[in-house]
Scaffold this active site. Structure first.
Site, PDB file in Angstrom:
ATOM      1  N   HIS A   1       0.849  -1.183   0.000  1.00 11.88           N
ATOM      2  CA  HIS A   1       0.000   0.000   0.000  1.00 11.88           C
ATOM      3  C   HIS A   1       0.889   1.240   0.000  1.00 11.88           C
ATOM      4  O   HIS A   1       2.081   1.166   0.287  1.00 11.88           O
ATOM      5  CB  HIS A   1      -0.871   0.039   1.252  1.00 11.88           C
ATOM      6  CG  HIS A   1      -0.034   0.150   2.488  1.00 11.88           C
ATOM      7  ND1 HIS A   1       0.568  -0.950   3.068  1.00 11.88           N
ATOM      8  CD2 HIS A   1       0.370   1.225   3.213  1.00 11.88           C
ATOM      9  CE1 HIS A   1       1.289  -0.551   4.101  1.00 11.88           C
ATOM     10  NE2 HIS A   1       1.192   0.758   4.218  1.00 11.88           N
ATOM     11  N   ALA A   2       0.285   2.346  -0.327  1.00  9.96           N
ATOM     12  CA  ALA A   2       0.918   3.658  -0.144  1.00  9.96           C
ATOM     13  C   ALA A   2      -0.187   4.601   0.312  1.00  9.96           C
ATOM     14  O   ALA A   2      -1.337   4.170   0.499  1.00  9.96           O
ATOM     15  CB  ALA A   2       1.569   4.141  -1.435  1.00  9.96           C
TER      16      ALA A   2
END
Length: 697
Positions: A613-614
């Protein structure tokens, strides 16, 4: 008289019974000979003030025989005598600050004279102080003519000073609007910290950081900054830091620090010191964290904590989940940073919070070991109390919007008319009782067909599926405590009933909200709309707002038994479907890899499971998720959870739409058997069927 002699006299004079010499010797940690010597000194003072002496009663100990008038005179005389004399806690506070900030070298023999105490007393003070400082990894050493000094990491010394000042003073008033009563501890503090410096620092804060909402956080930030200023002035500098230098996104903090350096004339402040104070005061900020290191930890811990507290307290926090998640997530993000860096916020209200919200406090406390295990550090009771504040605030909103009721049925063998009278009496005297139906003795079998939890009957029933209470058909004062006790014992059956408002008023409020938003529905507008609908008992289909895995994880987002040689390749692999459909941008993939490269394998959130994820602003265009099982498991560097055999990629665009998906991933982490079965799947269809089994239960 010396301090100990005064304290000894107070102890004997306040006792209604004789106190033996050995008891006093143990209390003051001196010999019985010293006690007897100081009793003689005390008696000389009592005689000079024409007050009753301390008597020695054979085999019983020391005692003062005095009238009520004598007692009051002695109490007043001792108060005047104490004047500038300090107790052990106050003396220790003075010693700690004098070593850290004193202008002259600190010698114990001079402190002995200053405090008017004996050598044995100052030795005992130092023994206890040294023991207290060990938990910070700090020693007090003597360097001859240089006097006493601290031996230990400078960062630990500052943390110790911060903790001790908080313990002794509570919350410092940096606004200087009030003129607080000057206590001995306050006088000691004022000796080493200039009130003008405190005022000046408060003004700098107001000019550069005006948006901090919570005075507790603000004052903690300023206290730490004040400690930093004085240590830097003395050239007591940290030589290294345990975190990587970062590009801080909040320019306000940089401006604040620049102005502090200028106004306090701090010359040649090393960059490492600027980074240190910037990072530290940022941990007191309750807004979102500026990097992805703790993003998943904060999200997962927030969801797990809400679920746990709701389960333990039976308070339906899910009804205000968006509001609670938003505030709690921001707090959790900052809390994680504080725990990891051993700088935690002091909470002057913690005792009141624990007393007034104990069920929530107890539930939060039971979850604390989970937070500590994930973060890798100890969490203070002060921080625990802050978490409780978030829950208690939402609990109050829930209680305000909802009514607790007992769904009940009345069974009467005296006729329906009498049964109806009993039902009305119950509702009148106990508003929380909602009577769904009134049945005759011949209709008892209908109870199972009714949505009720409790039975009120005028005769003994053979029916036992639900709790029942036999009461008189005509309620009297005698019945009331019996019914109250019955309800209290069955409080797990309390239900929540939303209150309703007028439809026209609802329509007007919706128009107002949309108009004020300018047509743009953001997180704040969403929360207002949801609250409005809940207040009016109108259900919304949250699945459209917070979809489940089943809703967005399509076949072309599932990859089975894929090959990847490195953890970087596995992230690129699982991101391909989302990248292809423009759900994410290429920079989102780069951000995911960069975060792991910089901060380590924090995305490995379960046994053999990673969640790549970011942050939303790194290139997430819409909510999406993809998953890949890895043919040859990959090590990310997490010794407890490696090797990774299944990896998800989550694209989140806000702080609420992905919450249901996160909950499902948490359930998957806790279901090791199901996770292993998913890893062993050989087809997309089998994977989907297993993953979505019992979904929504």
């Amino acid at each position: 008289m010396k301090t100990r002699t005064v304290e000894l006299l107070q102890k004997v004079s306040s006792s209604k019974y004789p106190i033996k010499a050995e008891v006093l010797a143990a209390d003051f940690n001196v010999s019985q000979r010293t006690i007897r010597s100081e009793i003689l000194e005390a008696n000389e003072w009592l005689i000079s003030n024409r007050l009753p002496e301390i008597m020695t009663i054979r085999s019983k100990g020391f005692f003062i025989k005095q009238s009520e008038t004598d007692r009051k005179l002695l109490e007043a005389a001792l108060q005047n005598l104490k004047g500038d004399l300090l107790n052990r806690q106050e003396r220790t506070f003075d010693i700690v600050l004098s070593i850290a900030y004193g202008k002259a070298p600190v010698y114990l023999n001079r402190k002995e004279e200053e405090f008017q105490i004996s050598k044995s007393t100052i030795d005992e003070d130092m023994r206890r102080l040294r023991a207290d400082l060990l938990k910070y990894g700090i020693e007090v050493v003597s360097y001859g003519k240089q006097g006493l000094s601290y031996k230990g990491p400078e960062r630990s010394i500052r943390t110790m000073l911060y903790d001790l000042i908080n313990q002794q003073l509570g919350m410092i008033d940096f606004s200087m609007n009030k003129d607080p009563k000057v206590t001995p501890v306050q006088r000691i503090f004022n000796t080493y910290f200039d009130l003008e410096d405190i005022r000046k620092l408060g003004e700098i804060y107001s000019s550069k950081l005006p948006n901090q909402e919570d005075d507790i956080y603000k004052n903690q930030l300023l206290l730490f900054t004040l400690i930093w200023i004085q240590r830097v002035k003395r050239h007591e500098l940290i030589s290294a830091v345990s975190w990587k230098n970062a590009d801080f996104e909040d320019d306000n903090f940089s401006d604040f620090i620049d102005l502090v350096v200028t106004e306090f004339q701090l010359t040649e402040v090393p960059q490492v010191e600027r980074n240190y104070i910037h990072f530290t005061i940022e941990t007191f900020n309750t807004r979102d964290i500026s990097n992805t290191l703790e993003w998943v930890q904060a999200q997962l811990l927030t969801i797990q904590l809400i679920q746990f507290v709701e389960h333990e307290t039976h308070i339906p926090f899910h009804l205000k989940e968006e509001l609670l998640c938003e505030s709690l997530y921001k707090h959790m993000a900052a809390l994680i940073i504080r725990i990891k860096n051993d700088v935690q916020v002091f909470n002057p209200l913690k005792e009141n919070i624990r007393t007034n919200y104990y069920p929530i406090y107890r539930a939060v406390s039971q979850f604390v070991p989970t937070i500590e295990e994930v973060v890798g550090g100890r969490m203070t009771e002060d921080e625990r109390a802050f978490l409780v504040i978030h829950f208690s605030t939402v609990a109050s909103a829930i209680n305000r919007d909802l009514t607790y009721i007992y769904k009940s049925v009345v069974v009467c063998n005296h006729g329906i008319a009498t049964g109806n009278l009993l039902a009305e009496n119950l509702k009148e005297k106990f508003p929380q009782i909602e009577v769904v139906a009134v049945l005759s003795s011949k209709e008892v079998e209908l109870v199972d067909k009714l949505d009720v939890d409790l039975i009120f009957s005028t005769f003994n029933l053979t029916y036992s599926n639900k709790p029942s209470l036999v009461i008189d058909p005509i309620l009297t004062e005698v019945n009331s405590p019996i019914i109250e006790d019955f309800l209290r014992k069955n409080d797990e059956f309390l239900r929540l009933e939303p209150s309703g408002n007028e439809s026209t008023e609802l329509f007007t409020k919706i128009l107002t909200i949309v108009e004020e938003s300018g047509g743009r529905v953001d997180r704040s507008i969403y929360s207002q709309m949801e609250t409005l609908f809940e207040d009016n008992n109108l259900e919304i289909n949250k699945r459209e707002i917070q979809p489940m895995l089943k809703d967005i994880l399509t076949d072309n987002h599932i990859m089975i038994r894929e090959a990847a040689a490195t953890w970087q390749e596995s992230i690129e692999l699982v991101a391909k479907p989302l990248l292809k459909e423009n759900i994410i941008e290429k920079r989102y993939v780069d951000a995911m890899i960069h975060a792991v490269d910089e901060y380590g394998p924090y995305i490995v959130i379960g046994k053999h499971l990673a969640l790549a994820h970011a942050r939303p602003e790194d290139g997430a265009n819409k909510l999406g998720i993809s998953v890949a099982t890895i043919d040859q498991p990959i090590n990310f560097g997490n010794l407890d959870m490696d090797p990774v055999k299944i990896i998800f990629c989550l694209a989140a665009v806000d702080s609420y739409s992905h919450l249901t998906i996160m909950k499902e991933l948490i359930e998957l982490i806790n279901d090791e058997a199901k996770l292993n079965q998913l890893i062993d799947c050989t087809t997309i269809q089998a994977f989907k069927q297993l993953l979505f089994t019992e979904e929504g239960k």
